[in-house]
Motif scaffolding. Structure first.
Motif, PDB file in Angstrom:
ATOM      1  N   ARG A  71       0.831  -1.188   0.000  1.00  0.00           N
ATOM      2  CA  ARG A  71       0.000   0.000   0.000  1.00  0.00           C
ATOM      3  C   ARG A  71       0.871   1.244   0.000  1.00  0.00           C
ATOM      4  O   ARG A  71       2.022   1.219   0.442  1.00  0.00           O
ATOM      5  N   ASP A  72       0.275   2.315  -0.505  1.00  0.00           N
ATOM      6  CA  ASP A  72       0.884   3.624  -0.476  1.00  0.00           C
ATOM      7  C   ASP A  72      -0.138   4.569   0.135  1.00  0.00           C
ATOM      8  O   ASP A  72      -1.078   4.994  -0.548  1.00  0.00           O
ATOM      9  N   ASN A  73       0.027   4.860   1.406  1.00  0.00           N
ATOM     10  CA  ASN A  73      -0.978   5.678   2.086  1.00  0.00           C
ATOM     11  C   ASN A  73      -0.995   7.115   1.571  1.00  0.00           C
ATOM     12  O   ASN A  73      -2.017   7.789   1.657  1.00  0.00           O
ATOM     13  N   LYS A  75      -0.914   7.882  -1.445  1.00  0.00           N
ATOM     14  CA  LYS A  75      -1.717   7.847  -2.669  1.00  0.00           C
ATOM     15  C   LYS A  75      -3.074   7.201  -2.458  1.00  0.00           C
ATOM     16  O   LYS A  75      -3.824   7.012  -3.416  1.00  0.00           O
ATOM     17  N   ASN A  76      -3.378   6.824  -1.208  1.00  0.00           N
ATOM     18  CA  ASN A  76      -4.659   6.164  -0.915  1.00  0.00           C
ATOM     19  C   ASN A  76      -4.872   4.944  -1.808  1.00  0.00           C
ATOM     20  O   ASN A  76      -5.985   4.725  -2.326  1.00  0.00           O
ATOM     21  N   THR A  77      -3.832   4.170  -1.983  1.00  0.00           N
ATOM     22  CA  THR A  77      -3.895   3.051  -2.923  1.00  0.00           C
ATOM     23  C   THR A  77      -3.305   1.788  -2.296  1.00  0.00           C
ATOM     24  O   THR A  77      -2.285   1.851  -1.612  1.00  0.00           O
ATOM     25  N   VAL A  78      -3.954   0.686  -2.564  1.00  0.00           N
ATOM     26  CA  VAL A  78      -3.440  -0.628  -2.188  1.00  0.00           C
ATOM     27  C   VAL A  78      -3.248  -1.440  -3.458  1.00  0.00           C
ATOM     28  O   VAL A  78      -4.009  -1.284  -4.413  1.00  0.00           O
ATOM     29  N   TYR A  79      -2.225  -2.271  -3.458  1.00  0.00           N
ATOM     30  CA  TYR A  79      -1.848  -3.028  -4.651  1.00  0.00           C
ATOM     31  C   TYR A  79      -1.871  -4.528  -4.360  1.00  0.00           C
ATOM     32  O   TYR A  79      -1.690  -4.962  -3.226  1.00  0.00           O
ATOM     33  N   LEU A  80      -2.063  -5.287  -5.410  1.00  0.00           N
ATOM     34  CA  LEU A  80      -1.899  -6.735  -5.322  1.00  0.00           C
ATOM     35  C   LEU A  80      -1.103  -7.173  -6.543  1.00  0.00           C
ATOM     36  O   LEU A  80      -1.634  -7.225  -7.656  1.00  0.00           O
ATOM     37  N   GLN A  81       0.165  -7.455  -6.328  1.00  0.00           N
ATOM     38  CA  GLN A  81       1.020  -7.946  -7.387  1.00  0.00           C
ATOM     39  C   GLN A  81       0.873  -9.459  -7.465  1.00  0.00           C
ATOM     40  O   GLN A  81       1.101 -10.159  -6.469  1.00  0.00           O
ATOM     41  N   MET A  82       0.471  -9.945  -8.610  1.00  0.00           N
ATOM     42  CA  MET A  82       0.232 -11.373  -8.780  1.00  0.00           C
ATOM     43  C   MET A  82       1.180 -11.924  -9.836  1.00  0.00           C
ATOM     44  O   MET A  82       1.202 -11.426 -10.971  1.00  0.00           O
ATOM     45  N   ASN A  83       1.943 -12.925  -9.457  1.00  0.00           N
ATOM     46  CA  ASN A  83       2.904 -13.556 -10.354  1.00  0.00           C
ATOM     47  C   ASN A  83       2.569 -15.038 -10.526  1.00  0.00           C
ATOM     48  O   ASN A  83       1.783 -15.601  -9.765  1.00  0.00           O
ATOM     49  N   SER A  84       3.179 -15.627 -11.515  1.00  0.00           N
ATOM     50  CA  SER A  84       2.981 -17.061 -11.777  1.00  0.00           C
ATOM     51  C   SER A  84       1.500 -17.425 -11.776  1.00  0.00           C
ATOM     52  O   SER A  84       1.080 -18.393 -11.128  1.00  0.00           O
TER      53      SER A  84
END
Length: 123
Positions: A71-73, A75-84
């Protein structure tokens, strides 16, 4: 409060995607944030959660080691990096907010939900 998920799409098995969830409101940095998913014909299930500070994370066994929540507070943003990615990862992915900060995998404890973004993984 509005949560806007994006970043989904069509990807081949083994590929990667980075999902984003942008939140409105000035209290984002105080909330735990979770990602859930719902595959066709199945119930919605927990994927990952991150604490309000970003210091603690938990993952479902099915994605652990392949996904990273962050997350980047500012930027009010949460991320989900998905691999494989695997075909069984195909689902609509939802972000959700828990203002009570219970760091939980139970969807009923989350008060705010985004509209979802579709991830399709082809074999």
């Amino acid at each position: 409060v509005q949560l806007q998920a994006s970043g989904g799409g069509l990807v081949q098995a083994g590929g990667s995607l980075n999902l984003l969830c942008a939140a409105s409101g000035r209290f984002f940095s105080r909330w735990d944030m979770g990602w859930f998913r719902q595959a066709p014909g199945k119930e919605r299930e927990f994927v990952a959660v991150i604490s309000w500070s970003g210091t603690r994370t938990y993952y479902a066994g099915s994605v652990k080691g392949r996904c990273t929540i962050s997350r980047d507070n500012a930027k009010n943003t949460v991320y989900l990096q998905m691999n494989s990615l695997k075909p069984e990862d195909t689902a609509v992915y939802y972000c959700a907010a828990d203002p009570r900060r219970r760091l939980t995998s139970y969807e009923n404890t989350y008060e705010y939900w985004g509209q979802g973004t579709l991830v399709t993984v082809s074999s």
